[in-house]
Design a protein around this motif. Structure first.
Motif, PDB file in Angstrom:
ATOM      1  N   GLY A  98      84.825 -46.944  -2.834  1.00  0.00           N
ATOM      2  CA  GLY A  98      84.026 -46.811  -1.627  1.00  0.00           C
ATOM      3  C   GLY A  98      82.703 -47.527  -1.802  1.00  0.00           C
ATOM      4  N   TRP A  99      82.068 -47.924  -0.689  1.00  0.00           N
ATOM      5  CA  TRP A  99      80.829 -48.687  -0.809  1.00  0.00           C
ATOM      6  C   TRP A  99      79.684 -47.838  -1.364  1.00  0.00           C
ATOM      7  CZ3 TRP A  99      78.711 -50.070   4.755  1.00  0.00           C
ATOM      8  CH2 TRP A  99      78.533 -48.890   5.485  1.00  0.00           C
ATOM      9  N   ASP A 100      79.865 -46.491  -1.361  1.00  0.00           N
ATOM     10  CA  ASP A 100      78.872 -45.616  -1.967  1.00  0.00           C
ATOM     11  C   ASP A 100      79.153 -45.361  -3.445  1.00  0.00           C
ATOM     12  OD1 ASP A 100      81.192 -44.239  -1.175  1.00  0.00           O
ATOM     13  OD2 ASP A 100      80.167 -42.316  -1.255  1.00  0.00           O
ATOM     14  N   GLU A 101      80.224 -45.958  -3.988  1.00  0.00           N
ATOM     15  CA  GLU A 101      80.635 -45.720  -5.366  1.00  0.00           C
ATOM     16  C   GLU A 101      80.451 -46.932  -6.278  1.00  0.00           C
ATOM     17  OE1 GLU A 101      84.337 -42.625  -4.677  1.00  0.00           O
ATOM     18  OE2 GLU A 101      84.732 -44.783  -4.453  1.00  0.00           O
ATOM     19  N   VAL A 102      80.265 -48.104  -5.694  1.00  0.00           N
ATOM     20  CA  VAL A 102      80.340 -49.327  -6.495  1.00  0.00           C
ATOM     21  C   VAL A 102      79.111 -49.581  -7.359  1.00  0.00           C
ATOM     22  CG1 VAL A 102      81.942 -50.484  -4.921  1.00  0.00           C
ATOM     23  CG2 VAL A 102      79.471 -50.735  -4.569  1.00  0.00           C
ATOM     24  N   HIS A 103      77.957 -49.082  -6.942  1.00  0.00           N
ATOM     25  CA  HIS A 103      76.708 -49.501  -7.572  1.00  0.00           C
ATOM     26  C   HIS A 103      76.631 -49.138  -9.051  1.00  0.00           C
ATOM     27  CE1 HIS A 103      72.463 -50.573  -7.889  1.00  0.00           C
ATOM     28  NE2 HIS A 103      72.270 -49.407  -8.481  1.00  0.00           N
ATOM     29  N   ASP A 104      76.895 -47.879  -9.381  1.00  0.00           N
ATOM     30  CA  ASP A 104      76.689 -47.427 -10.757  1.00  0.00           C
ATOM     31  C   ASP A 104      77.594 -48.153 -11.749  1.00  0.00           C
ATOM     32  OD1 ASP A 104      74.713 -45.724  -9.941  1.00  0.00           O
ATOM     33  OD2 ASP A 104      75.948 -43.917  -9.988  1.00  0.00           O
ATOM     34  N   ASP A 105      78.878 -48.323 -11.395  1.00  0.00           N
ATOM     35  CA  ASP A 105      79.780 -49.023 -12.305  1.00  0.00           C
ATOM     36  C   ASP A 105      79.415 -50.494 -12.422  1.00  0.00           C
ATOM     37  OD1 ASP A 105      81.120 -46.744 -12.912  1.00  0.00           O
ATOM     38  OD2 ASP A 105      82.962 -47.228 -11.844  1.00  0.00           O
ATOM     39  N   ALA A 106      78.986 -51.097 -11.319  1.00  0.00           N
ATOM     40  CA  ALA A 106      78.562 -52.498 -11.366  1.00  0.00           C
ATOM     41  C   ALA A 106      77.336 -52.661 -12.262  1.00  0.00           C
ATOM     42  CB  ALA A 106      78.255 -53.011  -9.962  1.00  0.00           C
ATOM     43  N   GLU A 107      76.436 -51.663 -12.254  1.00  0.00           N
ATOM     44  CA  GLU A 107      75.262 -51.705 -13.115  1.00  0.00           C
ATOM     45  C   GLU A 107      75.650 -51.791 -14.589  1.00  0.00           C
ATOM     46  OE1 GLU A 107      71.634 -51.299 -12.841  1.00  0.00           O
ATOM     47  OE2 GLU A 107      72.075 -52.201 -10.904  1.00  0.00           O
ATOM     48  N   GLN A 108      76.711 -51.088 -14.961  1.00  0.00           N
ATOM     49  CA  GLN A 108      77.166 -51.110 -16.347  1.00  0.00           C
ATOM     50  C   GLN A 108      77.896 -52.412 -16.681  1.00  0.00           C
ATOM     51  OE1 GLN A 108      76.449 -48.616 -18.556  1.00  0.00           O
ATOM     52  NE2 GLN A 108      75.265 -47.672 -16.910  1.00  0.00           N
ATOM     53  N   LEU A 109      78.769 -52.840 -15.785  1.00  0.00           N
ATOM     54  CA  LEU A 109      79.643 -53.975 -16.073  1.00  0.00           C
ATOM     55  C   LEU A 109      78.929 -55.317 -16.022  1.00  0.00           C
ATOM     56  CD1 LEU A 109      82.704 -52.714 -14.001  1.00  0.00           C
ATOM     57  CD2 LEU A 109      82.593 -52.893 -16.493  1.00  0.00           C
ATOM     58  N   GLU A 110      77.857 -55.417 -15.237  1.00  0.00           N
ATOM     59  CA  GLU A 110      77.184 -56.710 -15.064  1.00  0.00           C
ATOM     60  C   GLU A 110      76.640 -57.263 -16.377  1.00  0.00           C
ATOM     61  OE1 GLU A 110      72.660 -55.436 -13.836  1.00  0.00           O
ATOM     62  OE2 GLU A 110      74.234 -55.201 -12.338  1.00  0.00           O
ATOM     63  N   HIS A 111      76.330 -56.393 -17.332  1.00  0.00           N
ATOM     64  CA  HIS A 111      75.754 -56.838 -18.596  1.00  0.00           C
ATOM     65  C   HIS A 111      76.798 -57.375 -19.573  1.00  0.00           C
ATOM     66  CE1 HIS A 111      71.839 -55.256 -17.515  1.00  0.00           C
ATOM     67  NE2 HIS A 111      72.372 -54.073 -17.266  1.00  0.00           N
ATOM     68  N   SER A 112      78.054 -57.001 -19.358  1.00  0.00           N
ATOM     69  CA  SER A 112      79.070 -57.342 -20.359  1.00  0.00           C
ATOM     70  C   SER A 112      80.125 -58.335 -19.877  1.00  0.00           C
ATOM     71  CB  SER A 112      79.782 -56.061 -20.833  1.00  0.00           C
ATOM     72  OG  SER A 112      80.344 -55.361 -19.744  1.00  0.00           O
ATOM     73  N   VAL A 113      80.235 -58.550 -18.567  1.00  0.00           N
ATOM     74  CA  VAL A 113      81.273 -59.440 -18.058  1.00  0.00           C
ATOM     75  C   VAL A 113      81.003 -60.876 -18.524  1.00  0.00           C
ATOM     76  CG1 VAL A 113      80.065 -59.861 -15.884  1.00  0.00           C
ATOM     77  CG2 VAL A 113      82.534 -60.159 -15.986  1.00  0.00           C
ATOM     78  N   SER A 114      82.058 -61.575 -18.920  1.00  0.00           N
ATOM     79  CA  SER A 114      81.901 -62.967 -19.356  1.00  0.00           C
ATOM     80  C   SER A 114      81.832 -63.895 -18.153  1.00  0.00           C
ATOM     81  CB  SER A 114      83.083 -63.374 -20.243  1.00  0.00           C
ATOM     82  OG  SER A 114      84.285 -63.449 -19.478  1.00  0.00           O
ATOM     83  N   ASP A 115      81.268 -65.082 -18.356  1.00  0.00           N
ATOM     84  CA  ASP A 115      81.204 -66.060 -17.275  1.00  0.00           C
ATOM     85  C   ASP A 115      82.607 -66.447 -16.812  1.00  0.00           C
ATOM     86  OD1 ASP A 115      78.441 -66.104 -17.282  1.00  0.00           O
ATOM     87  OD2 ASP A 115      78.307 -67.799 -18.664  1.00  0.00           O
TER      88      ASP A 115
END
Length: 208
Positions: A98-115
């Motif tokens: 849901g659009w109210d659920e995406v922020h927190d997980d994206a905050e974690q994943l943005e630091h580790s995802v490869s290009d």
């Protein structure tokens, strides 16, 4: 922007992204108090970290003035914003968040995802230009297509408008707005929908 070398520190990445986000839809840059509220830390911690960023050539900082990004700081900030918003879009469209659920997980994943993975996600999504909340996704060359939008609260009642952005700062407001079946690109008349003042302030619109 694909060749931007990201700082190793997640804290540095978060500060630069926060400065960009705070100033994206308003006055450029951010104040110490705005950064403290956004990052959930005290003002002395913000001052200490911002001085460190200034020493690294990533921000312009003078006491009692808004903190702004240098050219290099903006490049890093845009790279982090792109990562975050692509991640949010992938979680929503491909994984059913849901659009109210995406922020927190994206905050974690943005630091580790490869290009490489980020590029594949971008391809699968069809190279989107905005995230689930209507915030523009910076493109690989650093361009940002920011719509000429205004807060719904500032629009004359009765004016036909189309929703262009819904701030994701408060998940509760997103749920309130979703309960009224409002979404990006929904056309309404200003003042015609029964929204709380905070929800009205969270919606940005363009002329329909």
């Amino acid at each position: 922007m694909d060749d931007v070398e990201l700082p190793a520190s997640n804290v540095t990445q978060d500060y630069l992204k926060a400065i960009y986000n705070i100033g994206e839809w308003g006055p450029e840059g951010a104040s110490t108090s705005e950064l403290a509220a956004r990052l959930g830390v005290g003002a002395p911690t913000v001052s200490e970290n911002v001085q460190r960023l200034a020493g690294a050539g990533l921000v312009h900082y003078k006491p009692y003035r808004r903190i702004t990004l240098t050219v290099q700081g903006r490049r890093v900030a845009l790279a982090m914003v792109r990562r975050h918003r692509l991640m949010e879009t992938y979680l929503a469209l491909q994984l059913g968040y849901g659009w109210d659920e995406v922020h927190d997980d994206a905050e974690q994943l943005e630091h580790s995802v490869s290009d490489r993975l980020l590029g594949r996600m971008d391809e699968v999504l069809g190279h989107p230009v905005r995230d689930p909340h209507g915030d523009p996704i910076p493109q690989p060359d650093g361009t940002v297509a920011l719509p000429r939008a205004h807060r719904l609260a500032d629009v004359t009642p009765g004016q036909p408008v189309r929703i262009a952005r819904i701030s994701d700062a408060e998940p509760e407001l997103l749920r309130e707005i979703a309960d009224l079946e409002l979404d990006l690109d929904t056309e309404i008349e200003a003042g015609s929908v029964d929204l709380s003042p905070d929800a009205t302030a969270a919606i940005w619109v363009i002329s329909a």
